[in-house]
Design a protein around this motif. Structure first.
Motif, PDB file in Angstrom:
ATOM      1  N   LEU A 129     -52.317 -12.055 -89.024  1.00 28.24           N
ATOM      2  CA  LEU A 129     -52.259 -12.660 -87.702  1.00 28.24           C
ATOM      3  C   LEU A 129     -51.073 -13.616 -87.557  1.00 28.24           C
ATOM      4  O   LEU A 129     -50.492 -13.715 -86.479  1.00 28.24           O
ATOM      5  CB  LEU A 129     -53.565 -13.373 -87.387  1.00 28.24           C
ATOM      6  CG  LEU A 129     -54.770 -12.441 -87.219  1.00 28.24           C
ATOM      7  CD1 LEU A 129     -56.006 -13.226 -86.826  1.00 28.24           C
ATOM      8  CD2 LEU A 129     -54.500 -11.355 -86.189  1.00 28.24           C
ATOM      9  N   ASN A 130     -50.700 -14.292 -88.619  1.00 25.56           N
ATOM     10  CA  ASN A 130     -49.498 -15.114 -88.560  1.00 25.56           C
ATOM     11  C   ASN A 130     -48.267 -14.254 -88.308  1.00 25.56           C
ATOM     12  O   ASN A 130     -47.386 -14.617 -87.517  1.00 25.56           O
ATOM     13  CB  ASN A 130     -49.324 -15.906 -89.864  1.00 25.56           C
ATOM     14  CG  ASN A 130     -50.282 -17.073 -89.965  1.00 25.56           C
ATOM     15  OD1 ASN A 130     -50.845 -17.515 -88.966  1.00 25.56           O
ATOM     16  ND2 ASN A 130     -50.483 -17.573 -91.181  1.00 25.56           N
TER      17      ASN A 130
ATOM     18  N   TYR B 163     -60.850 -27.634 -80.677  1.00 22.98           N
ATOM     19  CA  TYR B 163     -61.043 -26.897 -81.922  1.00 22.98           C
ATOM     20  C   TYR B 163     -60.656 -25.428 -81.710  1.00 22.98           C
ATOM     21  O   TYR B 163     -61.204 -24.756 -80.841  1.00 22.98           O
ATOM     22  CB  TYR B 163     -62.500 -27.005 -82.385  1.00 22.98           C
ATOM     23  CG  TYR B 163     -62.941 -28.443 -82.509  1.00 22.98           C
ATOM     24  CD1 TYR B 163     -62.535 -29.214 -83.590  1.00 22.98           C
ATOM     25  CD2 TYR B 163     -63.706 -29.046 -81.515  1.00 22.98           C
ATOM     26  CE1 TYR B 163     -62.897 -30.550 -83.681  1.00 22.98           C
ATOM     27  CE2 TYR B 163     -64.076 -30.370 -81.600  1.00 22.98           C
ATOM     28  CZ  TYR B 163     -63.665 -31.125 -82.690  1.00 22.98           C
ATOM     29  OH  TYR B 163     -64.008 -32.449 -82.766  1.00 22.98           O
ATOM     30  N   HIS B 164     -59.720 -24.956 -82.517  1.00 21.14           N
ATOM     31  CA  HIS B 164     -59.208 -23.593 -82.384  1.00 21.14           C
ATOM     32  C   HIS B 164     -60.239 -22.565 -82.821  1.00 21.14           C
ATOM     33  O   HIS B 164     -61.209 -22.859 -83.525  1.00 21.14           O
ATOM     34  CB  HIS B 164     -57.934 -23.432 -83.210  1.00 21.14           C
ATOM     35  CG  HIS B 164     -58.148 -23.618 -84.688  1.00 21.14           C
ATOM     36  ND1 HIS B 164     -58.643 -22.619 -85.509  1.00 21.14           N
ATOM     37  CD2 HIS B 164     -57.946 -24.687 -85.502  1.00 21.14           C
ATOM     38  CE1 HIS B 164     -58.731 -23.054 -86.743  1.00 21.14           C
ATOM     39  NE2 HIS B 164     -58.321 -24.315 -86.780  1.00 21.14           N
TER      40      HIS B 164
ATOM     41  N   GLY C 199     -56.707 -19.736 -88.393  1.00 18.25           N
ATOM     42  CA  GLY C 199     -56.223 -20.390 -87.186  1.00 18.25           C
ATOM     43  C   GLY C 199     -55.734 -21.805 -87.465  1.00 18.25           C
ATOM     44  O   GLY C 199     -55.905 -22.345 -88.557  1.00 18.25           O
ATOM     45  N   PHE C 200     -55.109 -22.388 -86.441  1.00 23.13           N
ATOM     46  CA  PHE C 200     -54.552 -23.731 -86.547  1.00 23.13           C
ATOM     47  C   PHE C 200     -54.386 -24.271 -85.136  1.00 23.13           C
ATOM     48  O   PHE C 200     -54.314 -23.495 -84.162  1.00 23.13           O
ATOM     49  CB  PHE C 200     -53.209 -23.711 -87.290  1.00 23.13           C
ATOM     50  CG  PHE C 200     -52.268 -22.620 -86.838  1.00 23.13           C
ATOM     51  CD1 PHE C 200     -51.370 -22.837 -85.800  1.00 23.13           C
ATOM     52  CD2 PHE C 200     -52.314 -21.371 -87.447  1.00 23.13           C
ATOM     53  CE1 PHE C 200     -50.510 -21.826 -85.393  1.00 23.13           C
ATOM     54  CE2 PHE C 200     -51.461 -20.348 -87.031  1.00 23.13           C
ATOM     55  CZ  PHE C 200     -50.553 -20.579 -85.997  1.00 23.13           C
ATOM     56  N   PRO C 201     -54.340 -25.598 -84.957  1.00 20.57           N
ATOM     57  CA  PRO C 201     -54.338 -26.168 -83.604  1.00 20.57           C
ATOM     58  C   PRO C 201     -53.187 -25.705 -82.725  1.00 20.57           C
ATOM     59  O   PRO C 201     -53.360 -25.494 -81.523  1.00 20.57           O
ATOM     60  CB  PRO C 201     -54.248 -27.675 -83.867  1.00 20.57           C
ATOM     61  CG  PRO C 201     -54.766 -27.864 -85.243  1.00 20.57           C
ATOM     62  CD  PRO C 201     -54.399 -26.638 -85.998  1.00 20.57           C
TER      63      PRO C 201
ATOM     64  N   VAL D 273     -57.577 -30.328 -83.634  1.00 21.43           N
ATOM     65  CA  VAL D 273     -58.079 -30.635 -84.976  1.00 21.43           C
ATOM     66  C   VAL D 273     -58.023 -29.410 -85.889  1.00 21.43           C
ATOM     67  O   VAL D 273     -58.523 -28.334 -85.535  1.00 21.43           O
ATOM     68  CB  VAL D 273     -59.520 -31.157 -84.904  1.00 21.43           C
ATOM     69  CG1 VAL D 273     -60.036 -31.502 -86.306  1.00 21.43           C
ATOM     70  CG2 VAL D 273     -59.602 -32.383 -83.998  1.00 21.43           C
ATOM     71  N   ALA D 274     -57.451 -29.597 -87.065  1.00 24.09           N
ATOM     72  CA  ALA D 274     -57.445 -28.551 -88.093  1.00 24.09           C
ATOM     73  C   ALA D 274     -58.658 -28.769 -89.003  1.00 24.09           C
ATOM     74  O   ALA D 274     -58.537 -29.309 -90.105  1.00 24.09           O
ATOM     75  CB  ALA D 274     -56.143 -28.588 -88.881  1.00 24.09           C
TER      76      ALA D 274
END
Length: 314
Positions: free
Chosen positions: A20-21, A75-76, A83-85, A106-107
């Protein structure tokens, strides 16, 4: 582009994260995903303490003007495991530049390294910290505090909202925005709701998210299906104390009925609600297919929905 196979077919959470990245990077290069313009916005990292002595990375966004607006804690999504913010920056751009919010993305800690209920606990710990430090973050909590999340992030946002009201968070939570949230484990849906809980079966082979994918995420997070910390729809104290709540729902999402039942329960409890449903869109399609007219509409709706939440504040 979004996967057309189950997340469970990727071969593990590390493979999902990597894939996904890479897809996100390709989408940015191809112009599919818009890179937000944060001119006039201060963006910086903050560290949030947790109950077990750890710290969470968070990303703060606030207007450069110094004007103190309401606070938005987000929150992602990502099945509690990826995932990440920063993936939600198109939302943050609107909130900061057009509505004057201070946003804290928030991570929270991810599975399988951190299993249930770590993400849920991180959500409440970070919401509590952000509320108590709202002024230091550059916001004015008297103008409103909203908690929000997408998918699994919506799950822990809903849990945090209930914890906040039960524990009388001060300054108080004033609004909730849930985007395609997980709100109840399918194994514990009460019989009285089952006639209205059909999307999990209807879209068990859904695009982007299917039943096998959800089972994989539950397994990686190692949930307790009976716990309130995975089932905010079944919160023991009910929902009457919840603040005004805005929901966005995708029509071809196996999680669709989580939100529709939840919104009905909120209304029964006297909670003000607002609901937008996007027909024909699969889970996360509004984020992963930003070229769609419905995706563009969802951002406009989000702005209007958040403004509505602020207008409901006593």
């Amino acid at each position: 582009m979004p996967p057309i196979v189950s997340f469970a077919d990727y071969g593990g959470m590390d493979a999902i994260r990597k894939s996904l990245n890479e897809q996100m990077e390709q989408g940015i290069k191809a112009g599919i995903f818009k890179v937000p313009d944060f001119t006039g916005v201060i963006k910086e990292e903050v560290q949030i303490p947790t109950r077990d002595g750890s710290t969470l990375r968070a990303v703060q966004y606030r207007p450069e003007s110094g004007e103190q607006g309401p606070l938005f804690v987000y929150y992602h999504g990502g099945g509690w495991g990826f995932g990440f913010p920063e993936v939600n920056e198109p939302i943050f751009e609107i909130l900061t530049k057009e509505l004057g919010f201070t946003v804290v993305g928030v991570a929270y800690r991810l599975a399988p390294e951190h299993t249930f209920p770590t993400a849920a606990n991180d959500a409440y710990d970070s919401l509590k910290w952000a509320a108590e430090n709202a002024s230091k973050l550059g916001s004015d909590p008297s103008k409103g505090i909203i908690v929000s999340g997408t998918s699994a992030g919506g799950n822990i946002a809903a849990v945090a909202a209930h914890e906040a009201m039960d524990q009388k968070l001060s300054p108080p939570l004033t609004g909730v925005f849930l985007n395609i949230p997980v709100l109840v484990h399918p194994d514990v849906v009460p019989d009285r709701y089952k006639p209205h809980y059909t999307s999990e079966e209807e879209f068990k082979e859904g695009i982007i998210l299917d039943r096998k994918g959800m089972e994989f995420f539950y397994s990686e997070y190692k949930v307790d299906p009976k716990s309130k910390l995975i089932n905010p729809l079944l919160w023991p104290g009910g929902h009457k104390t919840q603040p005004p709540t805005y929901l966005q729902v995708c029509g071809m999402d196996p999680l669709r009925d989580d939100s529709l039942i939840y919104e009905s329960l909120l209304k029964e409890g006297g909670v003000a609600t607002r609901l937008d449903v996007y027909s024909g869109i699969p889970h996360a399609g509004l984020d992963l297919l930003p070229m769609l007219s419905q995706a563009k509409k969802s951002l406009r709706d989000m702005k209007a929905g958040v403004q509505w939440l602020l207008s409901q504040k006593p």
